[in-house]
Design an enzyme around this catalytic site. Structure first.
Site, short mmCIF file in Angstrom:
data_model
loop_
_atom_site.label_atom_id
_atom_site.label_comp_id
_atom_site.label_asym_id
_atom_site.label_seq_id
_atom_site.Cartn_x
_atom_site.Cartn_y
_atom_site.Cartn_z
CE LYS A 155 88.40 26.07 53.77
NZ LYS A 155 87.13 25.93 53.60
NE ARG B 188 87.74 36.40 56.37
CZ ARG B 188 87.09 35.02 56.38
NH1 ARG B 188 87.69 34.16 55.78
NH2 ARG B 188 86.27 34.51 57.62
N GLY C 63 81.51 26.95 50.76
CA GLY C 63 80.18 28.12 50.87
C GLY C 63 80.63 29.42 51.82
NE ARG D 86 78.20 24.35 54.21
CZ ARG D 86 78.62 24.74 54.55
NH1 ARG D 86 80.05 24.71 53.35
NH2 ARG D 86 79.71 24.68 55.55
CD GLN E 281 81.48 29.86 56.19
OE1 GLN E 281 80.75 30.08 54.94
NE2 GLN E 281 82.54 29.02 55.36
CG ASP F 46 86.76 24.82 59.78
OD1 ASP F 46 86.04 24.56 60.42
OD2 ASP F 46 87.54 25.80 59.67
CE LYS G 212 81.11 23.83 59.97
NZ LYS G 212 81.13 26.07 60.17
NE ARG H 280 87.56 21.93 57.28
CZ ARG H 280 88.69 23.14 56.72
NH1 ARG H 280 90.28 22.21 57.30
NH2 ARG H 280 88.27 24.06 56.88
#
Ligand code: S3P
Length: 433
Positions: A21, A26, A93, A121, A167, A314, A341, A387
């Site tokens: 991901k 990117r 995010g 967030r 990020q 994560d 998160k 998750r």
């Protein structure tokens, strides 16, 4: 959507997983600023990475291909066009934070927001450095999406990140691409470095000295042919599943093993897990290899704190499940980032552990789950977080009866094929309701 999951007799076979991901986001964003047609294979199937493509399309970027093999036609640093409506980052995010760095340097204004979870967030962490570079951004209550980004000529910056966040680092480096001169970012601990590797692949001049990364502004980026490795953070669910379920023997093919991501493998090995990587190769600057793992009759447990917390951020939900079945349990500290998160992951982990009768102690910055606990079948709640849904689906494989995952659809944010892969491997048909 609900998923019903029965205890598994083993997890056996060979699997491939969706593209990473982090790397997919990117590659797509940088390809949009490059000149020419970038071909990306094994692009993530997750909804988050689709959100990135949707935003780029709204910014006038042409693309071909629907599935995992896509072509992005970039026309250089200054070719994005004003969107006709709001940009929708969905649940992602990464999309809103990274893309904001690019939007800040445009000649047009834009507005970017997302779903209910994303709208809670914090965005101050990107607004501050972007404001220092000359951009004007307004946010709901000064910190939450949607963001209204005016777009302005950007000044380079020498910025020290107050939190370890790849990020935010990426947001500043992307803004730095559009500024004249050199932009530097110093991070408190080394975070995942996919941005640095990808920018170099596309021809940007980027130097890294310890935790300080410097990019030369206004480079000419050239289109590339790229292949995304499988996502190690998705592999983590099946690695833990195989460790937990007796008789398991699993191979996961072509996984991204970038050293800034692979702390998981060292951590599991230190616990006593048998994980092998027969061969490593470098693909577009990223390390890639096959993983094999088998059931382990006992895993030790351990502590995640300090810089290790950032490196495993994560994977903590699924490691919490393993912790309950381990010898010594699992302690997690320095993890207050988990509270902001997709959901408050500390709360939702402790709550779901409790649902299956597992005791755990919650701290402001983490939790402790004692080991050697029995996992009882339960009704789990994903809290709308991919998750959490997948971590407790793995727990369900080792429970003493049929469990239910409520809000199971959230897995598709990073891993739409998760339920099919799980039922194929575990040799059961998970009923979907
Ligand atoms: C990501 C960085 C991490 C991670 C997220 C993806 C990235 O977030 O939790 O899933 O691709 O850069 P932070 O940057 O907020 O630590």
């Amino acid at each position: 959507m609900q998923q019903h999951i029965c205890p598994a007799s083993s997890l056996t076979g060979t699997i491939t997983l969706p593209g990473d991901k982090s790397i997919s986001h990117r590659y797509a964003m940088i390809a949009s600023l490059a000149e020419g047609a970038t071909r990306i294979s094994n692009y993530s199937t997750g909804a988050d990475c689709r959100s990135t493509l949707g935003c780029l399309r709204s910014l006038g970027i042409e693309m071909e291909g629907e599935g995992t093999d896509i072509v992005i036609h970039g026309k250089g640093l200054d070719a994005l066009q004003a969107p006709s409506g709001d940009l929708d980052a969905g649940n992602s995010g990464s999309t809103i934070r990274m893309l904001s760095g690019i939007l800040a340097g445009q000649r047009f204004a834009s507005r970017i927001g997302g779903d209910e979870s994303l709208s809670r967030r914090p965005m101050q962490r990107i607004m501050r450095p972007l404001a220092a570079m000359g951009s004007r951004i307004r946010a709901r209550e000064d910190q939450y999406p949607p963001l209204e980004i005016e777009g302005a000529p950007l000044q380079p910056i020498d910025y020290t990140l107050p939190v370890a966040s790849a990020q935010v680092k990426t947001c500043v480096l992307f803004a730095g691409l559009l500024a004249e001169g050199e932009t530097s970012v110093t991070e408190p601990v080394r975070s995942r470095d996919h941005t640095e590797i990808a920018l170099r692949e596309f021809g940007a001049e980027i130097t890294v000295e310890r935790q300080r990364i410097t990019i030369a502004g206004r480079p000419k980026l050239s289109a590339r042919e790229l292949s995304v490795p499988s996502d190690l953070s998705s592999a983590a669910f099946f690695l833990v599943g195989a460790l937990l379920v007796p008789g398991s023997q699993l191979t996961i093919v072509g996984v991204g093993l970038n050293p800034t991501r692979s702390a998981l493998l060292d951590f599991l090995s230190a616990m006593g897990a048998r994980i092998r990587i027969p061969e490593l190769e470098s693909r577009n600057g990223e390390l890639v290899g096959d993983l094999t793992v088998e059931h382990s009759s006992s895993v030790r447990g351990g502590t995640i704190e300090g810089s290790l917390t950032a490196a495993l951020i994560d994977e903590i939900p699924v490691l919490a499940v393993l912790g309950a079945a381990s010898e010594e349990g699992l302690t997690v500290r320095d993890a207050s980032e988990l509270r902001i998160k997709e959901t408050d992951r500390i709360r939702s982990i402790v709550d779901n552990l409790g649902r299956m009768g597992v005791r755990a102690e919650e701290f402001p910055d983490g939790f402790y789950v004692p080991g050697r606990q029995k996992l009882r079948a339960a009704e789990f709640d994903s809290y709308g977080d991919h998750r959490i849904a997948m971590a407790f689906a793995i727990a369900a494989l080792a429970c003493d009866g049929e469990s239910v995952i409520h809000g199971a659809e959230s897995a598709s944010v990073s891993f739409p094929e998760f339920w099919d892969t799980l039922s194929r491997l575990a040799g059961q048909t998970a009923a979907t309701r």
